[in-house]
Design a protein around this motif. Structure first.
Motif, PDB file in Angstrom:
ATOM      1  N   LEU A 146       5.048  -8.948  -5.391  1.00 46.72           N
ATOM      2  CA  LEU A 146       4.979  -8.832  -3.938  1.00 46.72           C
ATOM      3  C   LEU A 146       3.666  -9.381  -3.403  1.00 46.72           C
ATOM      4  O   LEU A 146       3.588  -9.835  -2.258  1.00 46.72           O
ATOM      5  CB  LEU A 146       5.146  -7.367  -3.516  1.00 46.72           C
ATOM      6  N   LEU A 147       2.624  -9.357  -4.228  1.00 49.13           N
ATOM      7  CA  LEU A 147       1.327  -9.923  -3.847  1.00 49.13           C
ATOM      8  C   LEU A 147       1.248 -11.425  -4.122  1.00 49.13           C
ATOM      9  O   LEU A 147       0.269 -12.067  -3.745  1.00 49.13           O
ATOM     10  CB  LEU A 147       0.209  -9.203  -4.607  1.00 49.13           C
ATOM     11  N   THR A 160       0.833  -1.207   0.000  1.00 47.95           N
ATOM     12  CA  THR A 160       0.000   0.000   0.000  1.00 47.95           C
ATOM     13  C   THR A 160       0.865   1.252   0.000  1.00 47.95           C
ATOM     14  O   THR A 160       0.569   2.232  -0.713  1.00 47.95           O
ATOM     15  CB  THR A 160      -0.945   0.016   1.207  1.00 47.95           C
ATOM     16  N   GLU A 161       1.929   1.243   0.785  1.00 39.74           N
ATOM     17  CA  GLU A 161       2.838   2.387   0.806  1.00 39.74           C
ATOM     18  C   GLU A 161       3.538   2.554  -0.538  1.00 39.74           C
ATOM     19  O   GLU A 161       3.768   3.684  -0.997  1.00 39.74           O
ATOM     20  CB  GLU A 161       3.856   2.215   1.934  1.00 39.74           C
ATOM     21  N   ILE A 162       3.856   1.443  -1.171  1.00 38.03           N
ATOM     22  CA  ILE A 162       4.432   1.511  -2.521  1.00 38.03           C
ATOM     23  C   ILE A 162       3.434   2.152  -3.481  1.00 38.03           C
ATOM     24  O   ILE A 162       3.801   2.973  -4.325  1.00 38.03           O
ATOM     25  CB  ILE A 162       4.824   0.103  -3.004  1.00 38.03           C
ATOM     26  N   GLY A 163       2.156   1.790  -3.344  1.00 35.12           N
ATOM     27  CA  GLY A 163       1.126   2.403  -4.180  1.00 35.12           C
ATOM     28  C   GLY A 163       1.036   3.902  -3.973  1.00 35.12           C
ATOM     29  O   GLY A 163       0.814   4.663  -4.929  1.00 35.12           O
ATOM     30  N   ASN A 164       1.221   4.355  -2.736  1.00 34.20           N
ATOM     31  CA  ASN A 164       1.208   5.795  -2.469  1.00 34.20           C
ATOM     32  C   ASN A 164       2.355   6.508  -3.189  1.00 34.20           C
ATOM     33  O   ASN A 164       2.167   7.586  -3.763  1.00 34.20           O
ATOM     34  CB  ASN A 164       1.311   6.057  -0.962  1.00 34.20           C
ATOM     35  N   ILE A 165       3.538   5.909  -3.166  1.00 28.95           N
ATOM     36  CA  ILE A 165       4.687   6.537  -3.829  1.00 28.95           C
ATOM     37  C   ILE A 165       4.503   6.541  -5.342  1.00 28.95           C
ATOM     38  O   ILE A 165       4.837   7.524  -6.022  1.00 28.95           O
ATOM     39  CB  ILE A 165       5.980   5.811  -3.419  1.00 28.95           C
ATOM     40  N   ILE A 166       3.970   5.442  -5.879  1.00 28.18           N
ATOM     41  CA  ILE A 166       3.750   5.377  -7.323  1.00 28.18           C
ATOM     42  C   ILE A 166       2.794   6.477  -7.786  1.00 28.18           C
ATOM     43  O   ILE A 166       2.952   7.047  -8.870  1.00 28.18           O
ATOM     44  CB  ILE A 166       3.214   3.985  -7.719  1.00 28.18           C
ATOM     45  N   SER A 167       1.797   6.800  -6.963  1.00 30.80           N
ATOM     46  CA  SER A 167       0.769   7.765  -7.356  1.00 30.80           C
ATOM     47  C   SER A 167       1.169   9.220  -7.108  1.00 30.80           C
ATOM     48  O   SER A 167       0.381  10.125  -7.414  1.00 30.80           O
ATOM     49  CB  SER A 167      -0.532   7.465  -6.604  1.00 30.80           C
ATOM     50  N   PHE A 176       6.485  -2.408 -11.521  1.00 28.63           N
ATOM     51  CA  PHE A 176       6.736  -3.740 -12.079  1.00 28.63           C
ATOM     52  C   PHE A 176       6.676  -4.826 -11.006  1.00 28.63           C
ATOM     53  O   PHE A 176       6.096  -5.901 -11.222  1.00 28.63           O
ATOM     54  CB  PHE A 176       8.106  -3.760 -12.755  1.00 28.63           C
ATOM     55  N   ILE A 177       7.258  -4.562  -9.841  1.00 26.07           N
ATOM     56  CA  ILE A 177       7.406  -5.604  -8.826  1.00 26.07           C
ATOM     57  C   ILE A 177       6.152  -5.799  -7.995  1.00 26.07           C
ATOM     58  O   ILE A 177       6.007  -6.838  -7.312  1.00 26.07           O
ATOM     59  CB  ILE A 177       8.604  -5.267  -7.905  1.00 26.07           C
TER      60      ILE A 177
END
Length: 279
Positions: A248-249, A163-170, A243-244
């Motif tokens: 991770l999921l 989820t934190e990765i999703g925040n950075i991507i956005s 990509f990753i």
């Protein structure tokens, strides 16, 4: 001494002599080819012509293999070539060769190393596997110890969840985000270790700041490490995160381990589910 080449087909063959030289006092030359007939393990030579008798010494290695010898040769080739085969895809429960990848950014006052960590699976009684822990991206911040030198013994860690990765991507060019971690949350040491990661845009819009502050009362550490990330470096991070993320999921294991026949069987077994598109 002339050099000899032998080729054979079936029970007959041709003995070819390269660069024939004149031999003996009868001024004869060795014919450039001699018919070879084979009967079991004996070899008979018949010269198509010749003016005198000559003696030629050579050895012949039979290339005729019995069916058992042929099978042994094929098995040897398979064992030899199998060592060059690529490792099988990673599946739950298997232990493929470990591969280390990452991306490191070096700046004057600090360095940032980014590495993915794959998910974990637990076996079920049915023999299948279930995702037990999602993967994450590990950030390692190291302060500078000199010119182009970094003290990795003082590194501070921060694990980004999916989820934190999703925040950075956005994040947009002017957007920011902040994450708080307490590794001992829910335990007796809760509140004694505090980690805060801030990702903020640079004032001139040329990139982002990654700022990690760590307060660890257990070992009396209070450290703040920040590193500027350019647009290009941030793009590499976002692209790598994007990509990753499915890996991770654990979604790649489903795609790699399920055949079309198995997928159809599973779908038919769950046919009673009222899917939205079937309404």
């Amino acid at each position: 001494m002339p050099s000899l080449n032998i080729t054979a087909s079936g029970g007959r063959g041709i003995l070819s002599i390269q660069n024939p030289q004149k031999l003996s006092s009868c001024n004869s030359t060795i014919p450039t080819s001699i018919l070879v007939t084979r009967r079991k393990n004996d070899v008979f030579l018949t010269a198509p012509y010749g003016k005198c008798s000559i003696n030629v010494s050579f050895s012949v290695k039979s290339q005729y293999l019995t069916p058992q010898e042929q099978r042994q040769q094929q098995q040897q080739q398979q064992r030899r070539f199998s060592s060059y085969e690529s490792p099988s895809p990673s599946q739950p429960g298997q232990s493929p060769p470990r591969v280390y990848v990452g991306y490191t950014i070096y700046k004057g006052k600090s360095a940032l190393a980014v590495e993915p960590r794959l998910p974990e699976f637990s076996p079920l009684e049915s023999g299948a596997f279930k995702l037990s822990k999602e993967g994450f991206v590990l950030l390692q911040f190291a302060p500078a110890a000199g010119m182009r030198q970094y003290d990795w013994s003082r590194k501070q860690l921060f694990s980004l969840s999916v989820t934190e990765i999703g925040n950075i991507i956005s994040l947009g060019p002017r957007d920011s985000c902040e994450f708080f971690h307490d590794p001992y949350k829910g335990r007796s040491e809760e509140g004694k270790v505090r980690k805060v990661l801030k990702v903020e845009p640079l004032p001139d819009g040329s990139g982002h700041f990654f700022n990690l502050s760590v307060q660890n009362k257990l070992i009396n550490v209070d450290e703040n490490i920040y590193i500027p990330i350019t647009k290009a470096e941030f793009t590499v991070l976002v692209t790598s995160f994007d990509f990753i993320l499915p890996y991770l999921l654990g979604w790649h294991t489903l795609a790699n381990s399920t055949s079309p026949e198995e997928m159809s069987r599973l779908n038919n077994a769950n046919s009673t589910v009222d899917y939205e598109w079937s309404r």
